[in-house]
Design a protein around this motif. Structure first.
Motif, PDB file in Angstrom:
ATOM      1  N   SER A  19      54.587 -39.988 -14.248  1.00  0.00           N
ATOM      2  CA  SER A  19      55.569 -39.143 -14.927  1.00  0.00           C
ATOM      3  C   SER A  19      55.347 -39.129 -16.438  1.00  0.00           C
ATOM      4  N   ARG A  20      55.003 -40.292 -16.994  1.00  0.00           N
ATOM      5  CA  ARG A  20      54.738 -40.359 -18.442  1.00  0.00           C
ATOM      6  C   ARG A  20      53.545 -39.500 -18.822  1.00  0.00           C
ATOM      7  N   ARG A  23      54.447 -35.705 -18.510  1.00  0.00           N
ATOM      8  CA  ARG A  23      55.268 -35.197 -19.623  1.00  0.00           C
ATOM      9  C   ARG A  23      54.435 -34.847 -20.853  1.00  0.00           C
ATOM     10  N   GLN A  24      53.261 -35.427 -20.974  1.00  0.00           N
ATOM     11  CA  GLN A  24      52.408 -35.168 -22.128  1.00  0.00           C
ATOM     12  C   GLN A  24      51.525 -33.925 -21.953  1.00  0.00           C
ATOM     13  N   LYS A  31      49.700 -29.212 -15.528  1.00  0.00           N
ATOM     14  CA  LYS A  31      50.695 -30.010 -14.805  1.00  0.00           C
ATOM     15  C   LYS A  31      50.476 -29.858 -13.309  1.00  0.00           C
TER      16      LYS A  31
END
Length: 194
Positions: A19-20, A23-24, A31
């Motif tokens: 998830s981290r 998000r970037q 994505k």
């Protein structure tokens, strides 16, 4: 990205680390690429070669199963590869519904010119940058991390090796076993049963 202290193996990611990294990533295109890797365990070399028709129906809806044609999958030492179908996880389906493939290209992930697919190196660079921005550059993440992560998540969930092999395309456990990463807590639990 180097596989730091990993003995040549890509790092296994937790759900939180995935998830981290996600998000970037700025674009829905990349994505989706990460989501496909996470929820199918397919190699990134095959993912970047997917065609829209492998993933979406003629009406533009995500298919229930993603077809990975043998021609885009990694070849075994004997030169063979197999087409595989992987069921679409609900979270992946939602990601596919958000994505709008370019109607001018047959490729799911077209290059800027649209006449060919993006190259693996471009996808790799996006992953490296996102991992660094997520503060995970020292973990040893590579494009193979998503594949190893899927295998280990399925193993921890008690899924039989035979089923995991049908997803990864391994013919036998000899090819699958190196993907397994046994954590120290699992070893402690095993010793505690003595």
């Amino acid at each position: 990205m180097p596989k730091i202290n990993r003995k040549g193996k890509a790092a296994v990611l937790t759900d939180g680390e995935y998830s981290r990294v996600r998000r970037q990533i700025r674009t829905e295109k990349y994505k989706l690429l990460l989501d496909l890797a996470w929820f199918t365990g397919e190699r990134w070399g095959a993912l970047v070669k997917l065609k829209v028709s492998d993933v979406y129906s003629r009406t533009g809806q995500p298919k229930e199963d993603i077809i990975f044609p043998a021609i885009i999958r990694k070849r075994r030492p004997d030169g063979t590869s197999e087409t595989t179908e992987i069921p679409v996880h609900q979270t992946l389906k939602e990601s596919l519904e958000r994505y709008e493939p370019k109607t001018s290209s047959e490729w799911l992930f077209p290059s800027r010119c649209g006449t060919k697919a993006i190259c693996w190196k471009n996808a790799y660079n996006i992953l490296v940058r996102a991992s660094g921005n997520a503060g995970l550059e020292a973990k040893g993440i590579s494009t193979h991390s998503t594949r190893r992560s899927l295998v280990n998540k399925l193993r921890k969930s008690g899924i039989a090796k035979e089923i995991i092999r049908t997803i990864t395309g391994h013919r036998d456990n000899k090819g699958l076993d190196p993907y397994y990463e046994i954590e120290i807590d699992e070893r402690r639990g095993a010793i505690a049963t003595l």
